[in-house]
Enzyme design. Structure first.
Site, PDB file in Angstrom:
ATOM      1  N   TYR A 142       0.775  -3.033  -7.739  1.00  0.00           N
ATOM      2  CA  TYR A 142       0.051  -3.148  -6.469  1.00  0.00           C
ATOM      3  C   TYR A 142       0.737  -2.269  -5.440  1.00  0.00           C
ATOM      4  O   TYR A 142       1.972  -2.279  -5.339  1.00  0.00           O
ATOM      5  CB  TYR A 142       0.064  -4.605  -5.998  1.00  0.00           C
ATOM      6  CG  TYR A 142      -0.605  -4.843  -4.656  1.00  0.00           C
ATOM      7  CD1 TYR A 142      -1.983  -4.675  -4.502  1.00  0.00           C
ATOM      8  CD2 TYR A 142       0.140  -5.248  -3.546  1.00  0.00           C
ATOM      9  CE1 TYR A 142      -2.600  -4.912  -3.270  1.00  0.00           C
ATOM     10  CE2 TYR A 142      -0.472  -5.489  -2.316  1.00  0.00           C
ATOM     11  CZ  TYR A 142      -1.843  -5.317  -2.184  1.00  0.00           C
ATOM     12  OH  TYR A 142      -2.446  -5.553  -0.968  1.00  0.00           O
ATOM     13  N   ASP A 237       7.228   3.087  -5.417  1.00  0.00           N
ATOM     14  CA  ASP A 237       6.889   2.069  -4.418  1.00  0.00           C
ATOM     15  C   ASP A 237       7.972   0.992  -4.454  1.00  0.00           C
ATOM     16  O   ASP A 237       8.009   0.162  -5.353  1.00  0.00           O
ATOM     17  CB  ASP A 237       5.508   1.480  -4.751  1.00  0.00           C
ATOM     18  CG  ASP A 237       5.099   0.382  -3.766  1.00  0.00           C
ATOM     19  OD1 ASP A 237       5.933  -0.038  -2.938  1.00  0.00           O
ATOM     20  OD2 ASP A 237       3.937  -0.058  -3.845  1.00  0.00           O
ATOM     21  N   LYS A 265       8.657  -4.965   3.384  1.00  0.00           N
ATOM     22  CA  LYS A 265       9.269  -6.285   3.176  1.00  0.00           C
ATOM     23  C   LYS A 265      10.688  -6.397   3.753  1.00  0.00           C
ATOM     24  O   LYS A 265      10.824  -6.550   4.960  1.00  0.00           O
ATOM     25  CB  LYS A 265       9.153  -6.680   1.710  1.00  0.00           C
ATOM     26  CG  LYS A 265       7.651  -6.763   1.313  1.00  0.00           C
ATOM     27  CD  LYS A 265       7.326  -7.467   0.033  1.00  0.00           C
ATOM     28  CE  LYS A 265       5.834  -7.754  -0.051  1.00  0.00           C
ATOM     29  NZ  LYS A 265       5.049  -6.923  -0.959  1.00  0.00           N
TER      30      LYS A 265
HETATM   31  C1  LIG Z   1       3.722  -6.153  -0.729  1.00  0.00           C
HETATM   32  C2  LIG Z   1       3.552  -4.858  -1.404  1.00  0.00           C
HETATM   33  C3  LIG Z   1       2.775  -3.834  -0.855  1.00  0.00           C
HETATM   34  C4  LIG Z   1       1.904  -4.036   0.352  1.00  0.00           C
HETATM   35  O1  LIG Z   1       2.639  -4.343   1.483  1.00  0.00           O
HETATM   36  P1  LIG Z   1       1.910  -5.076   2.724  1.00  0.00           P
HETATM   37  O2  LIG Z   1       2.953  -5.077   3.776  1.00  0.00           O
HETATM   38  O3  LIG Z   1       1.507  -6.422   2.229  1.00  0.00           O
HETATM   39  O4  LIG Z   1       0.729  -4.232   3.075  1.00  0.00           O
HETATM   40  C5  LIG Z   1       2.772  -2.605  -1.478  1.00  0.00           C
HETATM   41  N1  LIG Z   1       3.485  -2.388  -2.591  1.00  0.00           N
HETATM   42  C6  LIG Z   1       4.245  -3.345  -3.152  1.00  0.00           C
HETATM   43  C7  LIG Z   1       5.038  -3.045  -4.374  1.00  0.00           C
HETATM   44  C8  LIG Z   1       4.292  -4.617  -2.589  1.00  0.00           C
HETATM   45  O5  LIG Z   1       4.998  -5.575  -3.187  1.00  0.00           O
END
Ligand SMILES: *Cc1c(COP(=O)(O)O)cnc(C)c1O
Length: 426
Positions: A142, A237, A265
């Site tokens: 994701y 990511d 995060k």
């Molecule tokens: C949480 C997450 C996102 C999206 O971040 P948001 O701040 O919720 O938009 C993208 N990539 C990874 C790997 C994530 O865990």
């Protein structure tokens, strides 16, 4: 009536599903979500005043535990100087310098407000830099909810993707190739066929959005080599893994240098900060230096940056990650032992302060494995644990998180509860 249920009923009248992000709705485990009133250290309290040991940690950011005193002091101090200016501040330089020190692949950094924004911008930058349209992502990973990333695999092996959400035009996702995680052969086939059209490969090196799934070193190495050979950019990511699996992120564990890195995060310590960064020659393509447009009214917000910076300071204490990893391993070992005693098929894994628990006989290697988990039994276990005061992610597709405030005592209480819960669902 339970006050959580009352709030949930009221919420559903004004907020779709009663929540501002879908997983909070408890759809896959059923029941009313807990409405949280306050939190401190490893604990949260709901609308009934019931306390929980928190293993979601705001989905990762609360690595220092909730309401860390120094973080709260830094936020208060920043608020008193002004909530937002929409102009440059020194604090943004300080945090960018800090990020570059900790993640050297990020020579230059642009701050944004969410991981979604970081992902959307990283893809645009890769396309702008290479002059190519096609992108490769992996099943189960994701990268936020921007249009070109809400894709499921096409019907054939190397066919381009279909939208996984209503409202996304097929003309957007037709440029996205969705491949199997941990399948280097498939990646090679994709590059053999489309190599000179691929702008980038985007990956979670330790996947955390299909529960926790580690990439194999071979998978990451192949990806790096193919990107370099074909002139595509590798986007790692690290929105979840950054400052979570290790101080230098998953890239430091795999010894891989991405072209573009995304953070989120932990970097905001619970406030809306995320970032993307890359080598200077790539970042120089971003506006106002270059032709790739990207902007944000609240990007680099001074209060959010103060919160993130105060968090980044504390995680650099010597021994922080050894301690965090040790606590997380104690948790997964304790849960595994408790499940074994009850005869429940279960296993677990962890990397740094991030963990996966699986109602499966063996650790998953990709999305298809994760799909096989015993969802019904997990749902019952989840509710037993909740009742016993332990708050785990309400889905078999999410990773879990431990903070530095999860002491031996807190973990022992959790394992004790788990013994009871596993016995009930056996
Ligand atoms: C949480 C997450 C996102 C999206 O971040 P948001 O701040 O919720 O938009 C993208 N990539 C990874 C790997 C994530 O865990």
């Amino acid at each position: 009536m339970d006050h959580n249920q009352e709030l949930f009923d009221r919420a559903q009248k004004v907020i779709p599903g009663g929540v501002n992000s879908p997983v909070r709705a408890f759809r896959s485990v059923g029941g009313a979500p807990r409405f949280i009133e306050r939190a401190k250290g490893p604990y949260m309290w709901d609308a009934e005043g019931k306390s929980y040991i928190d293993y979601v940690c705001s989905w990762g950011p609360m690595i220092l535990g909730h309401n860390n005193d120094d973080v709260v002091a830094a936020v208060k101090e920043a608020v008193e100087r002004g909530i937002s200016f929409g102009a440059a501040t020194e604090a943004e330089i300080v945090i960018a310098e800090e990020i570059r020190k900790l993640v050297p692949a990020m020579e230059e950094v642009r701050l944004v407000s969410s991981g979604t924004e970081a992902g959307m911008s990283a893809i645009r930058l890769a396309r702008g830099y290479t002059g190519r349209d096609k992108i490769v992502k992996f099943e189960g990973c994701y990268h936020g909810h921007s249009d070109s990333l809400l894709v499921k695999a096409g019907s054939g092996l190397l066919t381009f993707g279909n939208p996984s959400s209503s409202g996304v035009p097929a003309s957007v996702t037709e440029h996205t190739l969705v491949l199997e995680y941990n399948n280097p052969q498939q990646l090679e086939e994709a590059f053999a066929r489309y190599g000179d059209e691929i702008a980038c490969v985007i990956v979670e090196a330790v996947a955390g959005n299909m529960n926790l799934v580690r990439a194999t070193p071979e998978f990451i190495r192949t990806m790096r080599e193919l990107c370099t050979k074909h002139g595509a950019l590798l986007i790692v990511d690290e929105v979840m893994t950054g400052f979570r699996v290790a101080l230098g992120g998953a890239q430091s564990l795999y010894g891989v240098t991405p072209d573009i890195t995304m953070l989120g995060k932990v970097i905001g310590g619970g406030m809306p900060v995320a970032a993307f960064g890359a080598r200077a020659d790539i970042m120089q393509k971003v506006a106002p230096c270059g032709p790739v447009y990207q902007a944000g009214t609240l990007s680099g917000n001074p209060v959010a940056v103060a919160c993130g910076m105060a968090t980044l300071k504390q995680i650099q204490r010597p021994g922080f990650y050894d301690e965090l990893s040790a606590q997380t391993s104690k948790l997964t070992a304790g849960l595994t032992e408790a499940a074994r005693e009850a005869g429940v098929p279960f296993c677990a894994d962890s990397v740094g302060g991030m963990f996966g628990i699986y109602f499966l006989d063996e650790k998953p290697r990709g999305f298809a494995d994760v799909m096989k988990a015993d969802q019904a039994r997990f749902g019952r276990w989840f509710h037993e644990m909740l009742e016993l005061g332990c708050y785990f992610a309400p889905s078999t597709f999410e990773a879990g998180f431990v903070s530095i405030t999860h002491t031996d005592d807190v973990i022992a209480k959790t394992v004790e509860a788990a013994r009871e819960a596993f016995a009930k669902v056996a």
